[in-house]
Motif scaffolding. Sequence first.
Motif, PDB file in Angstrom:
ATOM      1  N   PHE A 171       0.835  -1.206   0.000  1.00 37.23           N
ATOM      2  CA  PHE A 171       0.000   0.000   0.000  1.00 37.23           C
ATOM      3  C   PHE A 171       0.867   1.252   0.000  1.00 37.23           C
ATOM      4  CE2 PHE A 171      -2.961   2.907   2.369  1.00 37.23           C
ATOM      5  CZ  PHE A 171      -4.058   2.809   1.526  1.00 37.23           C
ATOM      6  N   MET A 172       1.842   1.320   0.908  1.00 39.22           N
ATOM      7  CA  MET A 172       2.679   2.507   1.033  1.00 39.22           C
ATOM      8  C   MET A 172       3.687   2.610  -0.111  1.00 39.22           C
ATOM      9  SD  MET A 172       1.401   4.180   3.418  1.00 39.22           S
ATOM     10  CE  MET A 172       2.621   5.497   3.520  1.00 39.22           C
ATOM     11  N   GLN A 173       4.115   1.479  -0.637  1.00 36.67           N
ATOM     12  CA  GLN A 173       5.019   1.523  -1.793  1.00 36.67           C
ATOM     13  C   GLN A 173       4.318   2.207  -2.966  1.00 36.67           C
ATOM     14  OE1 GLN A 173       6.271  -2.302  -3.257  1.00 36.67           O
ATOM     15  NE2 GLN A 173       8.009  -1.458  -4.348  1.00 36.67           N
ATOM     16  N   ARG A 174       3.042   1.906  -3.128  1.00 34.23           N
ATOM     17  CA  ARG A 174       2.255   2.544  -4.179  1.00 34.23           C
ATOM     18  C   ARG A 174       2.180   4.058  -3.936  1.00 34.23           C
ATOM     19  NH1 ARG A 174       0.279   1.337  -9.202  1.00 34.23           N
ATOM     20  NH2 ARG A 174      -0.288  -0.750  -8.487  1.00 34.23           N
ATOM     21  N   PHE A 175       2.031   4.449  -2.678  1.00 33.74           N
ATOM     22  CA  PHE A 175       1.925   5.876  -2.329  1.00 33.74           C
ATOM     23  C   PHE A 175       3.192   6.631  -2.711  1.00 33.74           C
ATOM     24  CE2 PHE A 175       2.438   9.374   0.771  1.00 33.74           C
ATOM     25  CZ  PHE A 175       1.248  10.069   0.549  1.00 33.74           C
ATOM     26  N   PHE A 176       4.350   6.062  -2.394  1.00 31.92           N
ATOM     27  CA  PHE A 176       5.592   6.798  -2.579  1.00 31.92           C
ATOM     28  C   PHE A 176       6.163   6.710  -3.993  1.00 31.92           C
ATOM     29  CE2 PHE A 176       5.778   6.602   2.114  1.00 31.92           C
ATOM     30  CZ  PHE A 176       5.923   7.970   2.332  1.00 31.92           C
ATOM     31  N   THR A 177       5.518   5.940  -4.871  1.00 31.22           N
ATOM     32  CA  THR A 177       6.011   5.886  -6.246  1.00 31.22           C
ATOM     33  C   THR A 177       5.231   6.824  -7.155  1.00 31.22           C
ATOM     34  OG1 THR A 177       4.594   3.952  -6.645  1.00 31.22           O
ATOM     35  CG2 THR A 177       6.917   3.551  -6.132  1.00 31.22           C
ATOM     36  N   LYS A 178       4.279   7.568  -6.592  1.00 33.30           N
ATOM     37  CA  LYS A 178       3.543   8.545  -7.387  1.00 33.30           C
ATOM     38  C   LYS A 178       3.653   9.905  -6.717  1.00 33.30           C
ATOM     39  CE  LYS A 178      -0.391   7.586  -9.276  1.00 33.30           C
ATOM     40  NZ  LYS A 178      -0.013   7.727 -10.698  1.00 33.30           N
ATOM     41  N   GLU A 179       3.278  10.938  -7.466  1.00 34.63           N
ATOM     42  CA  GLU A 179       3.321  12.267  -6.873  1.00 34.63           C
ATOM     43  C   GLU A 179       2.218  12.411  -5.833  1.00 34.63           C
ATOM     44  OE1 GLU A 179       1.806  15.604  -9.243  1.00 34.63           O
ATOM     45  OE2 GLU A 179       1.568  14.186 -10.875  1.00 34.63           O
ATOM     46  N   LEU A 180       2.421  13.329  -4.897  1.00 39.16           N
ATOM     47  CA  LEU A 180       1.475  13.533  -3.811  1.00 39.16           C
ATOM     48  C   LEU A 180       0.142  14.041  -4.323  1.00 39.16           C
ATOM     49  CD1 LEU A 180       1.119  13.587  -0.709  1.00 39.16           C
ATOM     50  CD2 LEU A 180       1.966  15.934  -0.750  1.00 39.16           C
ATOM     51  N   ASP A 181       0.193  14.913  -5.307  1.00 31.73           N
ATOM     52  CA  ASP A 181      -0.997  15.594  -5.792  1.00 31.73           C
ATOM     53  C   ASP A 181      -1.991  14.611  -6.407  1.00 31.73           C
ATOM     54  OD1 ASP A 181      -2.593  17.789  -6.406  1.00 31.73           O
ATOM     55  OD2 ASP A 181      -1.673  18.037  -8.365  1.00 31.73           O
ATOM     56  N   GLU A 182      -3.226  14.635  -5.915  1.00 35.78           N
ATOM     57  CA  GLU A 182      -4.328  13.879  -6.505  1.00 35.78           C
ATOM     58  C   GLU A 182      -4.012  12.392  -6.664  1.00 35.78           C
ATOM     59  OE1 GLU A 182      -7.076  15.289  -6.851  1.00 35.78           O
ATOM     60  OE2 GLU A 182      -6.835  17.372  -7.440  1.00 35.78           O
ATOM     61  N   LYS A 183      -3.554  11.752  -5.609  1.00 38.25           N
ATOM     62  CA  LYS A 183      -3.211  10.345  -5.795  1.00 38.25           C
ATOM     63  C   LYS A 183      -3.777   9.461  -4.691  1.00 38.25           C
ATOM     64  CE  LYS A 183       1.178  10.069  -3.436  1.00 38.25           C
ATOM     65  NZ  LYS A 183       2.493   9.543  -3.486  1.00 38.25           N
TER      66      LYS A 183
END
Length: 353
Positions: free
Chosen positions: A333-345
């Motif tokens: 779950f968190m790996q997915r979070f940190f591989t994309k930009e913060l904005d609108e994700k």
Amino acid sequence: MDTRLVALKQFDESKAGVKGLVDTGLTSIPSFFVHPTETLSDLKPTHQTPPQSIPVIDLSGFDSDRRGAIVDQVSRSARDFGFFQIINHGISQETLDRTLAAVKAFHELPAEAKAKYYDRSGGGRTGFTYMSNVDLYQSKAASWRDTMTARLEAVVMEEVPEICRDAVAEWDREVLKLGEVVLELVGEGLGLCAGRFRDLSCLGSRIMVGHYYPYCPQSDLTVGLGSHADPGLLTLLLQNHMGGLQVKCGGVWLDVKPIPGAIVVNVGDLLQIMSNDEYKSVDHRVLANMNQEPRVSTAVFLHPGKREELYGPLPELSKDKPALYQQFTFSEFMQRFFTKELDEKSLKNFFRI
């Protein structure tokens, strides 16, 4: 190497952050802070009347005969807004003031004193880091803020800067107690057994961030923190009196006006998933600071401590309606979070069935 990447690297490697730029006396912001037209146009005030303000819940007597009414307020707020403010929560005003003052004091240290803590690796060896923009290299544009981070369950307190060490330790103790209370109220609002979230180690990982939003000479061209939803279960946010936090509700951005002594609570993506869409994780943002006085805030994200266990809709909440999300580990779950930009994700859509 393109000129934008060169500028990003130069800013990052200076380790001085946005505060360092402000201290040079600049009157215009670097181009990589300028946000796209569609983002900036959305910052303009609308003429719509906001539906209402974010609920404010008085927690006094949460362990008395008032508990049922408080649980009902918490549950309705989490379902309808995904955000609420709590007052009379048991943390003294002196502690609140000391915490914000410590965050401010760290960020206002000389640049060379902060530089040794500058780390983009996601936690550092000691659990305490400082940097500007977690998604600096992934985002379309940078945001006008700096951040200190402490992984509270793992931080080596002796390695935390002395100027904020005692306040960080005290804030963790207070948030641990308050977090347990709020999670219990949230769980009761879903009809869960007492201690359900505690048994799932939902207080096992606590990430504290201390944001510093200095004056921005062109606040109409950038943001303090882009629109996003938080990934974890709950966020407990303490903000100073400067304002700037906004929550999206019914297509309209609502100001979360600072209330003396209040703590803002919001639902994260993981809690929406575990509640099988009963509770709502919503987009929020912070406007760039147009005032000479800095905006200061600190948020603690409550995450599960057991990162390799499976999470998804709780079985007792998917009896009457099918599970809306797949199972996943918190690490995934968190790996997915940190591989994309913060904005609108928001992560919800990645794991929806």
